[in-house]
Design a protein around this motif. Structure first.
Motif, PDB file in Angstrom:
ATOM      1  N   GLN A 241     115.330 -37.465  11.098  1.00 40.24           N
ATOM      2  CA  GLN A 241     114.625 -36.314  11.671  1.00 40.24           C
ATOM      3  C   GLN A 241     113.965 -36.634  13.015  1.00 40.24           C
ATOM      4  O   GLN A 241     112.825 -36.260  13.262  1.00 40.24           O
ATOM      5  N   GLY A 242     114.683 -37.349  13.860  1.00 44.20           N
ATOM      6  CA  GLY A 242     114.183 -37.661  15.195  1.00 44.20           C
ATOM      7  C   GLY A 242     113.304 -38.894  15.255  1.00 44.20           C
ATOM      8  O   GLY A 242     112.837 -39.275  16.326  1.00 44.20           O
TER       9      GLY A 242
ATOM     10  N   ALA B 160     120.928 -37.991  11.458  1.00 42.71           N
ATOM     11  CA  ALA B 160     120.044 -36.948  11.995  1.00 42.71           C
ATOM     12  C   ALA B 160     119.202 -36.316  10.896  1.00 42.71           C
ATOM     13  O   ALA B 160     118.010 -36.052  11.085  1.00 42.71           O
ATOM     14  N   THR B 161     119.795 -36.101   9.741  1.00 45.79           N
ATOM     15  CA  THR B 161     119.083 -35.476   8.619  1.00 45.79           C
ATOM     16  C   THR B 161     118.052 -36.429   8.016  1.00 45.79           C
ATOM     17  O   THR B 161     116.926 -36.033   7.733  1.00 45.79           O
TER      18      THR B 161
ATOM     19  N   PHE C  14     125.254 -44.463  15.237  1.00 48.51           N
ATOM     20  CA  PHE C  14     125.073 -43.187  15.930  1.00 48.51           C
ATOM     21  C   PHE C  14     125.753 -43.227  17.298  1.00 48.51           C
ATOM     22  O   PHE C  14     126.456 -42.295  17.682  1.00 48.51           O
TER      23      PHE C  14
ATOM     24  N   LEU D  60     119.285 -30.655  16.755  1.00 43.35           N
ATOM     25  CA  LEU D  60     120.385 -31.596  16.567  1.00 43.35           C
ATOM     26  C   LEU D  60     120.943 -31.489  15.149  1.00 43.35           C
ATOM     27  O   LEU D  60     122.161 -31.381  14.955  1.00 43.35           O
ATOM     28  N   ALA D  61     120.073 -31.499  14.155  1.00 37.02           N
ATOM     29  CA  ALA D  61     120.523 -31.402  12.765  1.00 37.02           C
ATOM     30  C   ALA D  61     121.236 -30.075  12.519  1.00 37.02           C
ATOM     31  O   ALA D  61     122.257 -30.027  11.825  1.00 37.02           O
TER      32      ALA D  61
ATOM     33  N   VAL E 117     125.048 -31.864  21.384  1.00 41.00           N
ATOM     34  CA  VAL E 117     124.813 -33.005  20.497  1.00 41.00           C
ATOM     35  C   VAL E 117     124.773 -34.288  21.323  1.00 41.00           C
ATOM     36  O   VAL E 117     123.901 -35.146  21.111  1.00 41.00           O
TER      37      VAL E 117
ATOM     38  N   TRP F  15     117.796 -39.299  22.216  1.00 39.48           N
ATOM     39  CA  TRP F  15     117.215 -39.984  21.055  1.00 39.48           C
ATOM     40  C   TRP F  15     117.428 -41.490  21.169  1.00 39.48           C
ATOM     41  O   TRP F  15     116.503 -42.286  20.971  1.00 39.48           O
TER      42      TRP F  15
ATOM     43  N   ALA G 232     114.956 -32.486  17.308  1.00 40.25           N
ATOM     44  CA  ALA G 232     115.533 -33.079  16.102  1.00 40.25           C
ATOM     45  C   ALA G 232     116.075 -32.000  15.178  1.00 40.25           C
ATOM     46  O   ALA G 232     117.168 -32.142  14.608  1.00 40.25           O
TER      47      ALA G 232
ATOM     48  N   GLY H  68     121.579 -36.510  21.391  1.00 42.01           N
ATOM     49  CA  GLY H  68     121.791 -37.835  20.805  1.00 42.01           C
ATOM     50  C   GLY H  68     121.499 -38.955  21.793  1.00 42.01           C
ATOM     51  O   GLY H  68     120.870 -39.960  21.438  1.00 42.01           O
TER      52      GLY H  68
END
Length: 191
Positions: free
Chosen positions: A42-43, A38-39, A54, A133-134, A112, A119, A130, A116
């Motif tokens: 970033q989407g 996620a980091t 994931f 989520l992060a 999440v 995504w 995004a 998720g």
């Protein structure tokens, strides 16, 4: 799960406290996967490997993590609450806080899961989603860091010292039952 030479063998249902601690390592690992992806992304679009990792991590938190919570809240904590000792009395407030952590984590995991899955389905996640989520994953990481440390360093050692062999056997049997494993197969390791 791959075998690592020289690593500690995972516990089985005959050592339910050890199994709970082993589960913490999986929680840490799967949460790290979610947070890292996620980091980093970033989407944005995910590679096939990232999608698979994931998805596996989301599946873990949707399926196995609730069993872990039930193991603690329905099997371990009630037995600890029945123990009358000075050591246990000082631990009861910590158990109440841990149950509150479970509620907070569950609410965050639901969001999440929703973000998720969106995504994975759409291939991308809008900027605000995004960021959310992060942020949720960072909060979960912080919550679990404290929660797991408290259980691994204080609650589980206390349980190992104070639970009777019969209580340990009962906790292990209940854990196995939650996973559809019969009493005759309780020495089988949990996945």
């Amino acid at each position: 799960m791959p075998v690592v030479i020289g690593s500690k063998r995972e516990s089985d249902f005959t050592d339910p406290i050890g199994m709970l601690s082993d589960c913490h390592r999986r929680i840490e690992r799967f949460l790290r996967v979610l947070l890292t992806i996620a980091t980093e992304q970033q989407g944005g679009p995910l590679s096939g490997e990232q999608k698979a990792a994931f998805d596996a991590a989301l599946n873990y938190f949707r399926n196995a993590a609730p069993q872990h919570t039930a193991d603690e809240e329905e099997s371990l904590f009630p037995r600890l609450r029945r123990i009358e000792s000075a050591e246990m009395q000082s631990t009861l407030e910590q158990i109440d806080a841990l149950e509150h952590d479970h509620e907070r984590a569950d609410a965050s995991h639901q969001e999440v899961e929703r973000l998720g899955r969106e995504w994975l389905k759409r291939g991308q996640l809008p900027g605000e989603d995004a960021k959310r989520l992060a942020s949720l994953l960072a909060e979960l990481s912080e919550l679990y860091e404290h929660h797991i440390a408290l259980e691994d360093r204080e609650i589980f050692p206390c349980a190992n010292r104070l639970l009777s062999p019969e209580d340990r056997t009962a906790v292990g049997a209940e854990m196995a039952g939650r996973r559809g494993i019969t009493a005759s197969r309780t020495a089988v390791r949990r996945s």
